[in-house]
Design an enzyme around this catalytic site. Structure first.
Site, PDB file in Angstrom:
ATOM      1  N   HIS A 496       0.831  -1.204   0.000  1.00 52.21           N
ATOM      2  CA  HIS A 496       0.000   0.000   0.000  1.00 52.21           C
ATOM      3  C   HIS A 496       0.865   1.254   0.000  1.00 52.21           C
ATOM      4  O   HIS A 496       0.517   2.263  -0.629  1.00 52.21           O
ATOM      5  CB  HIS A 496      -0.929  -0.007   1.219  1.00 52.21           C
ATOM      6  N   CYS A 497       1.991   1.188   0.674  1.00 52.28           N
ATOM      7  CA  CYS A 497       2.893   2.344   0.734  1.00 52.28           C
ATOM      8  C   CYS A 497       3.450   2.701  -0.632  1.00 52.28           C
ATOM      9  O   CYS A 497       3.823   3.855  -0.875  1.00 52.28           O
ATOM     10  CB  CYS A 497       4.051   2.058   1.677  1.00 52.28           C
TER      11      CYS A 497
END
Length: 515
Positions: A496-497
């Site tokens: 997600h980062c």
């Protein structure tokens, strides 16, 4: 919904199976063309027999002899109608005897009802612009609980924009191709192949847009993608230099206006490398440089004539007006301070004005080892408008145990923007991972929701299987794929980062694809 409950539900349906299968064959064989139907699909608190989310249409099958079910059926219909769906009910015998009549009635409703969304138009993907970029911008006590309503005057974006949920239809997913060796010391070769696998999985359902520093950087990325079998017609490169590759945090935070004139824009927050590192100036300019290339407006986010610093991983939204964040990330006045002097009301005003948020849910701390000091996307995530997954640590001796238990206590009484109580699904934590004696922020909550897949980080841990099963049950309409993240998490972040979604500008994503 777990496989055990699916099996139980199938058993209860009994002689409905034949009718359901018959109707499914009619739909699957293309009698109803151009629309995607889902079978046994979760909608809020119901499991419906069939639904077409684009048309907001639900089809339920009934056994006409079970009179005791009439009240329950009506209650379910009322609930689904309140969510905005049109509900059609058919008797099993009708479908088995005259399936063509049933299909004809369904098609008639879909084609002629003015209350339903019109047929979708093709999504037009913006080509990278070669025009010169314009990079300018202006230089310019209350009692509360952990759940805060934004003051009425600030509710909703002043321009009618909202931040869509991640599961809403994407035009593209953004990535920054890795190049900063300090992020993954000694691991850059392995990291490129992880990126390649991410792109391969995502590009099956959407365009992937990749930031590269220059021509040579692009060629390196192309070689990796070609070797792993990526369809390069689904890939677009943008030669815009970056300091790092963490697109979630410096990449554009896209917002959307649904009515009356659908439009996507960029909410231009500032980025200062998590108020920790000195090299952030290139990353801070990404939103300004991409706006002209995409030919979409860039809206400065300011308060008291000053730009507001915010990373995408610090927040998570349900697309309907509720936002999750942590006090540790945004309110700590001593460590990694993004906006000195800001209070809860200050952030709530910003979220309401620029992201269309009317309800802010404040958790306490993030997880141990998080270099960002408390990003919520390692802790708690929305998976539909009324459901979140929350990381829980079972080992009472682990340093994550108490902060995560406190977050669970806070969520117990929290409600979303329309007053409904949250459903909280526990998500396990993997065993601790370390690099040079430092705890790494390994978390299954750092998954990414694409158009056709959900990518979930895995860590060579026994809990990998459990976490994948939980996420798969929550996203039955998408393929859930585990991506090896032991190398990625050395950089203090995972899937997600590294990703940032760009919502589609068409009307198909006005409402969540899974209510």
């Amino acid at each position: 919904m777990s496989p055990r409950w699916r099996s139980f539900a199938a058993h209860l349906r009994g002689n409905q199976r034949d009718a359901e299968q018959r109707l499914w064959e009619e739909i699957r064989d293309g009698r109803i063309k151009g629309w995607k139907f889902r079978r046994q699909h979760p909608i809020g608190r119901s499991i419906v027999d069939f639904c077409c989310l684009e048309r907001m249409l639900i089809i339920e099958l009934d056994d006409g002899e079970q009179r005791e079910q009439e009240a329950a059926n009506q209650e379910s219909t009322n609930y689904l109608t309140a969510l905005g769906f049109r509900v059609l009910r058919f008797l099993n015998d009708e479908i088995l005897a005259k399936p063509e009549n049933v299909v004809e009635e369904i098609m008639g409703v879909m084609e002629h009802s003015g209350n339903l969304h019109s047929s979708p138009s093709p999504v037009i993907f913006s080509e990278p612009s070669t025009a010169m970029e314009i990079e300018s911008e202006d230089s310019h006590t209350r009692t509360f609980s952990n759940q805060a309503k934004v003051p009425h005057a600030a509710r909703g974006s002043a321009l009618g924009f909202r931040m869509p949920a991640e599961w809403e239809r994407h035009e593209a997913t953004w990535l920054g191709w890795p190049h900063n060796t300090k992020d993954w010391p000694g691991k850059m070769g392995a990291i490129s192949w992880v990126y390649g696998e991410m792109v391969r999985k995502l590009s099956g359902g959407e365009t992937v847009r990749i930031l590269v520093n220059d021509k040579d950087h692009e060629l390196k990325a192309r070689r990796v993608l070609d070797k792993v079998g990526v369809d390069m017609t689904r890939i677009q490169f943008f030669r815009v230099p970056t300091n790092r590759g963490w697109a979630r945090d410096f990449g554009p935070i896209f917002v959307k206006r649904d009515q009356p004139d659908p439009q996507v824009a960029i909410a231009r927050f500032r980025f200062t490398a998590w108020a920790k590192y000195p090299d952030w100036q290139l990353d801070d300019r990404i939103a300004l440089r991409l706006g002209p290339k995409l030919k979409i407006p860039v809206v400065p986010v300011e308060r008291n004539r000053k730009g507001v610093v915010l990373e995408g991983g610090a927040i998570d939204v349900n697309g309907q007006g509720t936002l999750l964040t942590t006090e540790e990330c945004l309110l700590d006045g001593q460590v990694q301070v993004r906006n000195p002097g800001y209070s809860r009301p200050d952030y709530e005003e910003v979220f309401g004005t620029h992201l269309g948020i009317s309800q802010v849910l404040w958790l306490g701390q993030g997880i141990a080892g998080d270099d960002t000091h408390g990003h919520v996307d390692d802790v708690c995530r929305f998976v539909d408008p009324y459901t979140v997954v929350l990381c829980q640590e079972s080992n009472t001796a682990d340093e994550n145990y108490r902060p995560l238990a406190e977050n669970a206590e806070r969520l117990e009484g929290m409600r979303v923007e329309d007053g409904r109580k949250l459903l909280v699904v526990p998500l396990p934590m993997p065993g601790p991972l370390y690099f040079e004696g430092r705890r790494l922020p390994a978390s299954y909550a750092n998954f990414y929701i694409g158009n056709s897949v959900v990518l979930v980080p895995t860590f060579n841990d026994p809990q990998d299987r459990v976490a994948l099963g939980i996420v798969a049950d929550l996203f039955p309409d998408r393929t859930v794929v585990g991506i090896h993240a032991v190398d990625l998490v050395w950089g203090f972040g995972t899937l997600h980062c590294l990703t940032q979604q760009q919502p589609a500008s068409d009307h198909l994503s006005i409402l969540k694809e899974r209510s």
